[in-house]
Design a protein around this motif. Structure first.
Motif, PDB file in Angstrom:
ATOM      1  N   LEU A   1       0.833  -1.200   0.000  1.00 60.82           N
ATOM      2  CA  LEU A   1       0.000   0.000   0.000  1.00 60.82           C
ATOM      3  C   LEU A   1       0.873   1.258   0.000  1.00 60.82           C
ATOM      4  CD1 LEU A   1      -2.902   1.098   0.158  1.00 60.82           C
ATOM      5  CD2 LEU A   1      -2.727   1.008   2.645  1.00 60.82           C
ATOM      6  N   PHE A   2       1.965   1.210   0.752  1.00 57.39           N
ATOM      7  CA  PHE A   2       2.905   2.338   0.793  1.00 57.39           C
ATOM      8  C   PHE A   2       3.520   2.556  -0.594  1.00 57.39           C
ATOM      9  CE2 PHE A   2       7.120   4.178   1.404  1.00 57.39           C
ATOM     10  CZ  PHE A   2       6.848   5.250   2.248  1.00 57.39           C
ATOM     11  N   LYS A   3       3.939   1.475  -1.231  1.00 52.21           N
ATOM     12  CA  LYS A   3       4.519   1.576  -2.574  1.00 52.21           C
ATOM     13  C   LYS A   3       3.563   2.268  -3.537  1.00 52.21           C
ATOM     14  CE  LYS A   3       6.163  -2.080  -4.494  1.00 52.21           C
ATOM     15  NZ  LYS A   3       6.342  -3.510  -4.901  1.00 52.21           N
ATOM     16  N   THR A   4       2.301   1.860  -3.500  1.00 55.07           N
ATOM     17  CA  THR A   4       1.303   2.409  -4.417  1.00 55.07           C
ATOM     18  C   THR A   4       1.039   3.885  -4.136  1.00 55.07           C
ATOM     19  OG1 THR A   4       0.237   0.250  -4.637  1.00 55.07           O
ATOM     20  CG2 THR A   4      -1.064   2.171  -5.236  1.00 55.07           C
ATOM     21  N   MET A   5       0.828   4.202  -2.861  1.00 59.86           N
ATOM     22  CA  MET A   5       0.441   5.567  -2.509  1.00 59.86           C
ATOM     23  C   MET A   5       1.615   6.543  -2.582  1.00 59.86           C
ATOM     24  SD  MET A   5      -2.306   4.951   0.589  1.00 59.86           S
ATOM     25  CE  MET A   5      -2.814   6.698   0.553  1.00 59.86           C
ATOM     26  N   ALA A   6       2.841   6.073  -2.336  1.00 58.69           N
ATOM     27  CA  ALA A   6       4.020   6.941  -2.389  1.00 58.69           C
ATOM     28  C   ALA A   6       4.653   6.960  -3.778  1.00 58.69           C
ATOM     29  CB  ALA A   6       5.049   6.489  -1.358  1.00 58.69           C
ATOM     30  N   GLY A   7       4.251   6.024  -4.631  1.00 55.13           N
ATOM     31  CA  GLY A   7       4.793   5.971  -5.986  1.00 55.13           C
ATOM     32  C   GLY A   7       6.245   5.570  -6.036  1.00 55.13           C
ATOM     33  N   VAL A   8       6.622   4.559  -5.235  1.00 50.87           N
ATOM     34  CA  VAL A   8       8.015   4.127  -5.195  1.00 50.87           C
ATOM     35  C   VAL A   8       8.127   2.650  -5.550  1.00 50.87           C
ATOM     36  CG1 VAL A   8       8.708   5.865  -3.517  1.00 50.87           C
ATOM     37  CG2 VAL A   8       7.866   3.646  -2.703  1.00 50.87           C
ATOM     38  N   ASP A   9       9.321   2.259  -5.973  1.00 48.42           N
ATOM     39  CA  ASP A   9       9.594   0.871  -6.336  1.00 48.42           C
ATOM     40  C   ASP A   9      10.453   0.240  -5.251  1.00 48.42           C
ATOM     41  OD1 ASP A   9      10.101  -1.552  -7.532  1.00 48.42           O
ATOM     42  OD2 ASP A   9      11.536  -0.753  -9.005  1.00 48.42           O
ATOM     43  N   MET A  10       9.856  -0.662  -4.452  1.00 57.03           N
ATOM     44  CA  MET A  10      10.594  -1.359  -3.406  1.00 57.03           C
ATOM     45  C   MET A  10      10.421  -2.857  -3.608  1.00 57.03           C
ATOM     46  SD  MET A  10       9.845   0.974   0.017  1.00 57.03           S
ATOM     47  CE  MET A  10       8.266   0.172   0.341  1.00 57.03           C
ATOM     48  N   VAL A  11      11.359  -3.631  -3.100  1.00 61.14           N
ATOM     49  CA  VAL A  11      11.352  -5.085  -3.294  1.00 61.14           C
ATOM     50  C   VAL A  11      10.870  -5.785  -2.022  1.00 61.14           C
ATOM     51  CG1 VAL A  11      12.743  -7.120  -3.815  1.00 61.14           C
ATOM     52  CG2 VAL A  11      13.257  -4.939  -4.939  1.00 61.14           C
ATOM     53  N   HIS A  12       9.851  -6.626  -2.172  1.00 61.23           N
ATOM     54  CA  HIS A  12       9.317  -7.371  -1.035  1.00 61.23           C
ATOM     55  C   HIS A  12      10.133  -8.640  -0.806  1.00 61.23           C
ATOM     56  CE1 HIS A  12       6.150 -10.377   0.530  1.00 61.23           C
ATOM     57  NE2 HIS A  12       6.607  -9.680   1.559  1.00 61.23           N
ATOM     58  N   VAL A  13      10.523  -8.877   0.462  1.00 67.62           N
ATOM     59  CA  VAL A  13      11.265 -10.082   0.835  1.00 67.62           C
ATOM     60  C   VAL A  13      10.443 -10.826   1.903  1.00 67.62           C
ATOM     61  CG1 VAL A  13      13.430 -11.031   1.705  1.00 67.62           C
ATOM     62  CG2 VAL A  13      13.436  -8.873   0.423  1.00 67.62           C
ATOM     63  N   PRO A  14       9.740 -11.892   1.535  1.00 72.91           N
ATOM     64  CA  PRO A  14       8.893 -12.608   2.498  1.00 72.91           C
ATOM     65  C   PRO A  14       9.685 -13.599   3.351  1.00 72.91           C
ATOM     66  CG  PRO A  14       8.654 -13.593   0.337  1.00 72.91           C
ATOM     67  CD  PRO A  14       9.570 -12.413   0.159  1.00 72.91           C
ATOM     68  N   TYR A  15       9.256 -13.746   4.606  1.00 72.46           N
ATOM     69  CA  TYR A  15       9.854 -14.713   5.526  1.00 72.46           C
ATOM     70  C   TYR A  15       8.739 -15.590   6.096  1.00 72.46           C
ATOM     71  CZ  TYR A  15      14.153 -11.902   5.550  1.00 72.46           C
ATOM     72  OH  TYR A  15      15.303 -11.234   5.190  1.00 72.46           O
ATOM     73  N   LYS A  16       9.118 -16.631   6.823  1.00 70.65           N
ATOM     74  CA  LYS A  16       8.137 -17.503   7.476  1.00 70.65           C
ATOM     75  C   LYS A  16       7.858 -17.003   8.891  1.00 70.65           C
ATOM     76  CE  LYS A  16       9.045 -21.740   4.880  1.00 70.65           C
ATOM     77  NZ  LYS A  16       9.417 -23.173   4.965  1.00 70.65           N
ATOM     78  N   GLY A  17       7.480 -15.759   8.994  1.00 68.98           N
ATOM     79  CA  GLY A  17       7.183 -15.175  10.296  1.00 68.98           C
ATOM     80  C   GLY A  17       7.924 -13.863  10.480  1.00 68.98           C
ATOM     81  N   SER A  18       7.443 -13.082  11.429  1.00 68.37           N
ATOM     82  CA  SER A  18       8.043 -11.779  11.687  1.00 68.37           C
ATOM     83  C   SER A  18       9.431 -11.891  12.306  1.00 68.37           C
ATOM     84  CB  SER A  18       7.126 -10.960  12.608  1.00 68.37           C
ATOM     85  OG  SER A  18       7.698  -9.725  12.931  1.00 68.37           O
TER      86      SER A  18
END
Length: 334
Positions: A181-198
Motif C-alpha cells: 500500500l505504501f509503494k502504491t500511494m508513495a509511488g516508489v519501487d521497493m522489493v518485497h522479501v517474504p519470511y516464514k514469520g516476523s
C-alpha cells in the motif's frame, strides 16, 4: 435376616437408577459437551514462527485461558504460506473445541484475495470466538540505512528504484500489504522479501540484510526501545500511545495512508455451540482482566473483546476492505 421393607427399598433404588440413566441418555449432547469441556489440554495453533506478534499474543491469552479453564493451553507454531499452512491445519481438525487458531487479518481477510487457491475457506471452515487485539504496524529501519523520515525514505527509493527491500512475515500478511500500500500511494519501487514469520525477518533487519519493515508493533517495539531499530512512522490513523513521538505515515508524507493489523481466536466450524459458548465466555473474561490488557498494551496493542457474532460481522467487512487493497495495489503472493 430379611426385613419386609427390603424388597420395596431395593425396588425404589432400581427405579431411581433407571430414571437417572434415562435422564443422562436423553440429555442433549451439547449439554454433555459443555459439562465435560475441557477435559484435556487445548492447543492454539499459531500460523507464524515463534517470536512474532501472533505468537506473543497467543502465549499471553493462552496462559490466561489455561488459568480460567483449568487445563493446559499449548501453543503450536505452524509457519508458512502467509499463515495458510497453520490455518488449513486447524480447518481440518476435529470440531471439538480442543484446537484453536490465532488468526490474523492475513489469514481471514487478505489471503483469499491474494492467493489463487486456498485449501480452506476463511469464513465457512471456522467458528470465530473474539478478536484479541488491534495492532498498529510500525515502519522501522536498520539504523545504518540513510533515511530517518518518511520523506527521506521516499526520496531515497525514487533515486534508487528497486534498491530498497522490505521484509515481511510472509506473502499476504498485513506487514506485506502495508508495504504494498505504501509503494502504491508513495509511488516508489521497493522489493518485497517474504519470511516464514516476523521474527526471522526482524533478525535480518537487525543484521542489515534488509532495509525496512512495516512490522507489527509488539515484535518491533523492544528493538526500538533498545535503539537497535529506527522508528520512522506508524501505519495507523493516530499515533500510538506507546510511541507518542513517532508520527503516522499519513502526517509524515503520505496523506490518507492507514493500515491496521488485528488478531483473533477461532475454533473449528461445527464445534458444539455449548463449547463455543464456553470458550467465548472464558475468552471475554480473560480479555477483560487488567493484567492481560496491560500485557497487550505494553506490546503496543489495543485489547479487544467481542461476541462471536460481532467478530463474524467484522471479518466480513474486513474481507471487502482488504480485497480492494489487494486489487488496487497489484500485490501477489510470492
Amino acid at each position: 435376616m430379611t426385613f419386609p421393607h427390603d424388597s420395596r427399598f431395593l425396588a425404589r433404588r432400581t427405579v431411581l437408577a433407571c430414571l437417572a440413566a434415562t435422564a443422562a441418555a436423553t440429555l442433549p449432547l451439547g449439554a454433555l459437551a459443555q459439562k465435560s469441556y475441557p477435559a484435556k489440554p487445548i492447543t492454539i495453533v499459531v500460523p507464524f514462527a515463534p517470536g512474532g506478534t501472533t505468537d506473543i499474543l497467543a502465549r499471553v491469552v493462552g496462559q490466561a485461558l489455561s488459568n480460567e479453564l483449568g487445563q493446559p493451553v499449548l501453543v503450536d507454531n505452524r509457519a508458512g504460506a502467509g499463515g495458510n499452512i497453520g490455518a488449513a491445519l486447524v480447518a481440518k481438525a476435529p470440531a471439538d473445541g480442543y484446537t484453536l487458531l490465532m488468526g490474523t487479518v492475513g489469514t481471514h481477510a487478505i489471503n483469499q484475495a491474494l492467493y489463487k487457491k486456498l485449501s480452506f475457506d476463511p469464513i465457512k471452515d471456522f467458528a470465530p470466538l473474539s478478536r484479541v487485539a488491534n495492532v498498529p504496524n510500525l515502519l522501522v529501519a536498520n539504523p545504518q540505512r540513510p533515511y530517518k523520515t518518511v520523506k527521506e525514505l521516499i526520496a531515497y527509493a525514487k533515486e534508487h528504484p528497486g534498491q530498497v527491500d522490505f521484509g515481511s512475515s510472509g506473502s499476504g500478511s498485513s506487514i506485506h500489504l502495508s508495504g504494498e500500500l505504501f509503494k502504491t500511494m508513495a509511488g516508489v519501487d521497493m522489493v518485497h522479501v517474504p519470511y516464514k514469520g516476523s521474527a526471522p525477518a526482524v533478525t535480518d533487519l537487525l543484521g542489515n540484510q534488509i532495509g525496512i519493515m512495516f512490522d507489527n508493533m509488539p515484535s518491533a517495539i523492544q528493538h526500538v526501545r533498545s535503539g537497535k531499530l529506527r522508528p520512522i512512522a506508524v501505519t495507523t490513523a493516530k499515533r500510538s500511545p506507546e510511541l507518542p513521538d513517532v508520527p503516522t505515515i499519513a502526517e509524515a508524507g503520505v496523506p490518507g495512508y492507514e493500515a491496521t493489523s488485528w488478531f483473533g481466536l477461532f475454533t473449528v466450524a461445527g464445534t458444539p455451540q455449548p463449547v463455543v459458548d464456553r470458550l467465548s465466555s472464558a475468552l471475554q473474561k480473560v480479555l477483560g482482566e487488567d493484567a492481560v490488557k496491560a500485557k497487550i498494551e505494553e506490546q503496543g496493542g489495543e485489547p479487544v473483546s467481542e461476541t462471536p457474532a460481532h467478530f463474524t460481522e467484522f471479518i466480513r467487512t474486513e474481507n471487502i476492505k482488504w480485497s480492494k487493497v489487494v486489487k488496487e495495489s497489484g500485490a501477489t503472493a510470492g
